[in-house]
Design an enzyme around this catalytic site. Sequence first.
Site, short mmCIF file in Angstrom:
data_model
loop_
_atom_site.label_atom_id
_atom_site.label_comp_id
_atom_site.label_asym_id
_atom_site.label_seq_id
_atom_site.Cartn_x
_atom_site.Cartn_y
_atom_site.Cartn_z
CE LYS A 62 -0.94 0.70 5.08
NZ LYS A 62 -1.92 0.53 6.00
CB ALA B 131 -11.71 0.15 9.15
#
Length: 337
Positions: free
Chosen positions: A211, A244
Amino acid sequence: MSDRSPNYSGPRALSFQAPQGDLAVLTGSGNPMLSQAIANELGVRLTPCTAQVFSEGNVFVRILENVRGKDAFIIQGVHNPVNDNFMELLFWIDALKRASAQQVTAVIPFFSYAKGDKKDEPRVSIRARVCADALEAAGADRVLTMDLHSPQIQGFFSIPVDHLYARQVVSEHIKSLKIPDLVVCSPDIGFAKDASAYANLLHVPVVIGNKQRKDHSESAEVLEVIGQVDGKNVLMVDDFTTTAGSLCSMAELLKSRGANDVYAAVSHGVLSKGAGPRIAESVIKKMFITDTIETPADPLPDKVQVISVSKLFAQAIRSIHDRTSVSMLFPDTKPVD
């Protein structure tokens, strides 16, 4: 309670003994439920104390019984409201030292400022180091904490730091679910070592996510996953999650790569506003968090399950008090003398 919601024998034998007096366990405003659970595990009562916040925001703390000569443990997480909780922790440490406690251990279930562990931009503060200096200046003799974002933060302290890992407790729970064809997934390269530790405990393979975080926003773009997940059930693991967003994006990517059910396990469920609904609407089947944080911004959705780490903290407190090895609590790590 808060008003806010080894003997060594040799040529020159030395004897190390536990402090004189009883064990005193206190709770600040941050973790009253976890503190009570820890006290129950220890078989002791919480030392009466109170914290009051005045109208202008000033915090006043007071210990309501004698702690002179005692081995004191003040349990206070540094989470939302982060600055209020941190200042309160400093005041508790100072109050205990001024009340002549023999040893004061700051028990910090979640240390939010651990994220500020480096100077990677011009003219910024290394916030974790400032906090470490403040804890020592207030009089802390040692620190007990769990899953620091960067374990090297222990080196910011000149006092002992005992670092616990939630993966011991979480992995035992995952084993009890008997999930078939399970693989562990790290959300990024930085957590790969910890994910491998999870995988070793569960005796399953590990895959790595990739990521990218472009700025200081609390969500990151998930680019790819390295490893085979087709036809597998996947357990994503991380030390904490705030929005999240990254976990939900990773879950979508895993599903697109052929994963069956996707689970998530994080040590600290920070879960800011909007995180609860995001998890509820995601493809994550079940998410596991610990009880290091008691104040989520939204009600926890049904798919989020809280696993208590009170027994682990109680075992560590007992080991510190009895002067036995804390590292023996972690069979996946080699004990260090």
